[in-house]
Write a protein that holds these residues in place. Structure first.
Motif, PDB file in Angstrom:
ATOM      1  N   SER A  14       0.802  -1.617  -0.412  1.00  0.00           N
ATOM      2  CA  SER A  14       0.204  -0.301   0.039  1.00  0.00           C
ATOM      3  C   SER A  14       0.607   0.795   0.040  1.00  0.00           C
ATOM      4  N   THR A  15       2.405   1.503  -0.641  1.00  0.00           N
ATOM      5  CA  THR A  15       3.154   2.290  -0.488  1.00  0.00           C
ATOM      6  C   THR A  15       2.122   3.491  -0.976  1.00  0.00           C
ATOM      7  N   PRO A  16       2.006   4.722  -1.388  1.00  0.00           N
ATOM      8  CA  PRO A  16       1.534   5.845  -1.812  1.00  0.00           C
ATOM      9  C   PRO A  16       2.252   5.834  -3.034  1.00  0.00           C
ATOM     10  N   ALA A  17       0.935   6.176  -3.953  1.00  0.00           N
ATOM     11  CA  ALA A  17       1.855   6.066  -5.330  1.00  0.00           C
ATOM     12  C   ALA A  17       2.481   7.408  -6.149  1.00  0.00           C
ATOM     13  N   HIS A  73       6.363   7.956 -22.472  1.00  0.00           N
ATOM     14  CA  HIS A  73       6.259   7.322 -22.024  1.00  0.00           C
ATOM     15  C   HIS A  73       7.096   6.786 -20.346  1.00  0.00           C
ATOM     16  N   ALA A  74       7.581   7.728 -20.276  1.00  0.00           N
ATOM     17  CA  ALA A  74       7.884   7.314 -18.583  1.00  0.00           C
ATOM     18  C   ALA A  74       8.010   8.501 -17.984  1.00  0.00           C
ATOM     19  N   GLN A  75       7.671   7.591 -16.851  1.00  0.00           N
ATOM     20  CA  GLN A  75       7.675   8.973 -15.922  1.00  0.00           C
ATOM     21  C   GLN A  75       8.843   9.021 -14.548  1.00  0.00           C
ATOM     22  N   PRO A  76       9.021  10.056 -14.463  1.00  0.00           N
ATOM     23  CA  PRO A  76      10.281  10.324 -13.620  1.00  0.00           C
ATOM     24  C   PRO A  76      10.238  10.008 -12.519  1.00  0.00           C
ATOM     25  N   VAL A  77      10.926   9.699 -11.429  1.00  0.00           N
ATOM     26  CA  VAL A  77      11.074   9.271 -10.086  1.00  0.00           C
ATOM     27  C   VAL A  77      12.182  11.011  -9.188  1.00  0.00           C
ATOM     28  N   LEU A 119       9.447   5.406  -4.293  1.00  0.00           N
ATOM     29  CA  LEU A 119       9.434   3.772  -4.776  1.00  0.00           C
ATOM     30  C   LEU A 119       7.562   3.185  -5.393  1.00  0.00           C
ATOM     31  N   GLY A 120       7.093   4.072  -4.971  1.00  0.00           N
ATOM     32  CA  GLY A 120       5.819   4.329  -5.721  1.00  0.00           C
ATOM     33  C   GLY A 120       5.720   4.933  -6.973  1.00  0.00           C
ATOM     34  N   LYS A 121       6.241   5.672  -7.399  1.00  0.00           N
ATOM     35  CA  LYS A 121       5.899   5.965  -8.687  1.00  0.00           C
ATOM     36  C   LYS A 121       7.802   4.989  -9.350  1.00  0.00           C
ATOM     37  N   LEU A 122       8.329   4.649  -8.933  1.00  0.00           N
ATOM     38  CA  LEU A 122       8.773   3.559  -9.338  1.00  0.00           C
ATOM     39  C   LEU A 122       8.630   2.451  -9.802  1.00  0.00           C
ATOM     40  N   MET A 140       7.844   1.494 -14.465  1.00  0.00           N
ATOM     41  CA  MET A 140       8.729   0.351 -14.417  1.00  0.00           C
ATOM     42  C   MET A 140       6.985  -0.402 -15.108  1.00  0.00           C
ATOM     43  N   ARG A 141       5.895  -0.180 -14.351  1.00  0.00           N
ATOM     44  CA  ARG A 141       4.732  -0.908 -15.278  1.00  0.00           C
ATOM     45  C   ARG A 141       4.017  -0.359 -16.354  1.00  0.00           C
ATOM     46  N   ARG A 142       4.091   1.349 -16.528  1.00  0.00           N
ATOM     47  CA  ARG A 142       4.057   1.327 -17.822  1.00  0.00           C
ATOM     48  C   ARG A 142       4.885   1.577 -18.877  1.00  0.00           C
ATOM     49  N   ALA A 143       6.285   1.663 -18.702  1.00  0.00           N
ATOM     50  CA  ALA A 143       7.293   1.185 -19.569  1.00  0.00           C
ATOM     51  C   ALA A 143       6.809  -1.075 -19.815  1.00  0.00           C
ATOM     52  N   MET A 144       6.822  -1.938 -19.028  1.00  0.00           N
ATOM     53  CA  MET A 144       6.230  -2.893 -19.915  1.00  0.00           C
ATOM     54  C   MET A 144       4.606  -3.015 -20.135  1.00  0.00           C
ATOM     55  N   GLN A 145       3.848  -2.015 -20.237  1.00  0.00           N
ATOM     56  CA  GLN A 145       3.058  -2.406 -20.481  1.00  0.00           C
ATOM     57  C   GLN A 145       2.927  -1.424 -21.498  1.00  0.00           C
ATOM     58  N   HIS A 146       4.050  -0.756 -22.281  1.00  0.00           N
ATOM     59  CA  HIS A 146       4.021  -0.277 -23.737  1.00  0.00           C
ATOM     60  C   HIS A 146       5.479  -0.567 -24.619  1.00  0.00           C
ATOM     61  N   GLN A 147       6.035  -1.883 -23.596  1.00  0.00           N
ATOM     62  CA  GLN A 147       6.936  -2.355 -24.198  1.00  0.00           C
ATOM     63  C   GLN A 147       8.115  -1.240 -24.745  1.00  0.00           C
ATOM     64  N   ASP A 148       8.430  -0.744 -23.494  1.00  0.00           N
ATOM     65  CA  ASP A 148       9.247   0.807 -24.065  1.00  0.00           C
ATOM     66  C   ASP A 148      11.009  -0.687 -23.444  1.00  0.00           C
ATOM     67  N   ASN A 149      12.143  -1.062 -23.532  1.00  0.00           N
ATOM     68  CA  ASN A 149      12.802  -1.121 -23.567  1.00  0.00           C
ATOM     69  C   ASN A 149      13.785  -0.273 -22.954  1.00  0.00           C
ATOM     70  N   GLU A 150      13.696   1.175 -22.972  1.00  0.00           N
ATOM     71  CA  GLU A 150      14.455   2.180 -22.396  1.00  0.00           C
ATOM     72  C   GLU A 150      13.338   3.074 -20.654  1.00  0.00           C
ATOM     73  N   LEU A 151      14.393   3.730 -19.923  1.00  0.00           N
ATOM     74  CA  LEU A 151      12.573   3.675 -18.875  1.00  0.00           C
ATOM     75  C   LEU A 151      13.860   4.173 -18.171  1.00  0.00           C
ATOM     76  N   LYS A 152      13.845   6.002 -18.776  1.00  0.00           N
ATOM     77  CA  LYS A 152      14.384   7.064 -17.983  1.00  0.00           C
ATOM     78  C   LYS A 152      14.076   7.532 -16.260  1.00  0.00           C
TER      79      LYS A 152
END
Length: 334
Positions: free
Chosen positions: A161-164, A285-289, A168-171, A175-187
């Motif tokens: 239940s770590t807050p989004a 699709h990349a999400q900054p942490v 770590l929630g953003k991280l 990663m979930r979004r990168a896998m959903q979109h099949q991105d092979n690089e994540l910034k």
């Protein structure tokens, strides 16, 4: 033992409630602003007199204060963290119940610390932002109240239940979004920050121990080990099965041309550095942490000897298990 839990619907409060309900010797009453509380009461606006009358009626032996806010304006943080705590302390002073107070503080009260140092409870507190200031003011109210009171200064709680909105929630969400979109690089950004991550279930154990202890004053609750967010990202990649490359950003957020810096330990061979003015297609699709907005700088690590000596407590759950639980919840949103 009758226990009154304030803030039972919050992130920490939910796990404290679960821990206490598992103890057959505890009779738990939850007080809060939500409909799921046994008794509805807003500490930020309610009067000490009204809370005193409730305390005299319920007559708890222990009051646990998990209530508060981590985001908002300076005035909102003051109202929900400092004024609310003042209400609790004044109500307990007026009450006939003579309950012990277990108050949840936070490591943001310390503020920035020297890289490599261990923060002991006698460290000078210099909070670097309004949240830390509001929490330190609350701690000082508790310590100066004359009550039988203990403050658990919790470092960086994580796990289920770590807050989004947390790093770590953003991280995990990135990663979930990168896998959903099949991105092979994540910034990712802000990965140099190091924090003492402690599992929320271990925090709940510490609160339970504090209800049974006679210890007073401030006690740090952490693992005693700082972890770089970059290492947490690598660990989460292994847990999730993400096989792409993690690119650590420096400078501007995604959407602007930045140099890609491969994270050590992740495959980087053949990864092109974006040309000046070029925006990779995966950047959308990349999400900054970003680093913690807690005013604590790049490093925080707890000295946890007091918790061991006075509460008989130490952290049991490792970061890998905490991250696995975070990922399980993130994966359910895929």
């Amino acid at each position: 033992m009758r226990v009154l839990l304030l803030g039972a619907a919050g992130y920490l409060g939910r796990f404290v409630a679960d821990r206490l309900l598992a103890d057959p010797a505890v009779q738990l009453t939850a007080l809060g602003r939500g409909d799921d509380a046994d008794v509805r009461f807003d500490l930020a606006t309610g009067s000490p007199g009204a809370l005193t009358r409730f305390l005299d009626a319920v007559h708890p032996g222990v009051v646990i204060n998990c209530a508060g806010a981590i985001r908002g304006t300076a005035s909102e943080l003051t109202r929900h963290n400092t004024v609310a705590t003042a209400t609790v302390c004044e109500s307990l002073r007026r009450s006939r119940c003579r309950a012990r107070l277990v108050h949840i503080g936070c490591a943001a009260e310390y503020g920035p610390s020297q890289n490599g140092s261990c923060l002991a409870e006698d460290a000078v507190a210099r909070p670097g932002g309004p949240y830390g200031v509001s929490k330190l003011a609350a701690t000082e109210l508790v310590l100066g109240s004359g009550l039988d009171a203990i403050v658990l200064r919790v470092f960086s709680p994580t796990g289920p239940s770590t807050p989004a909105g947390s790093p770590l929630g953003k991280l995990a969400d990135a990663m979930r979004r990168a896998m959903q979109h099949q991105d092979n690089e994540l910034k990712l950004g802000g990965l140099a920050v190091q924090r003492d991550f402690v599992d929320v279930r271990d925090v709940a154990r510490a609160v339970h121990a504090a209800t049974l202890s006679a210890a007073q004053g401030v006690i740090n609750i952490g693992t005693g080990h700082a972890v770089r967010l970059r290492d947490a990202a690598l660990m989460l990649a292994r847990i999730s099965g993400y096989t792409g490359t993690l690119l650590e950003m420096e400078g501007p957020p995604p959407g602007l041309p930045v140099p890609g810096v491969p994270v050590p330990g992740m495959p980087a061979a053949g990864v092109p550095v974006p040309a000046q003015g070029a925006i990779p297609t995966h950047a959308a699709h990349a999400q900054p942490v970003h680093p913690y907005p807690d005013g604590c700088g790049a490093w925080q690590q707890a000295d946890v000897r007091t918790a061991r000596d006075r509460l008989g407590w130490r952290a049991r759950i490792g970061l890998e298990e905490s991250l696995a639980d975070i990922w399980m919840e993130a994966a359910c949103r895929m």
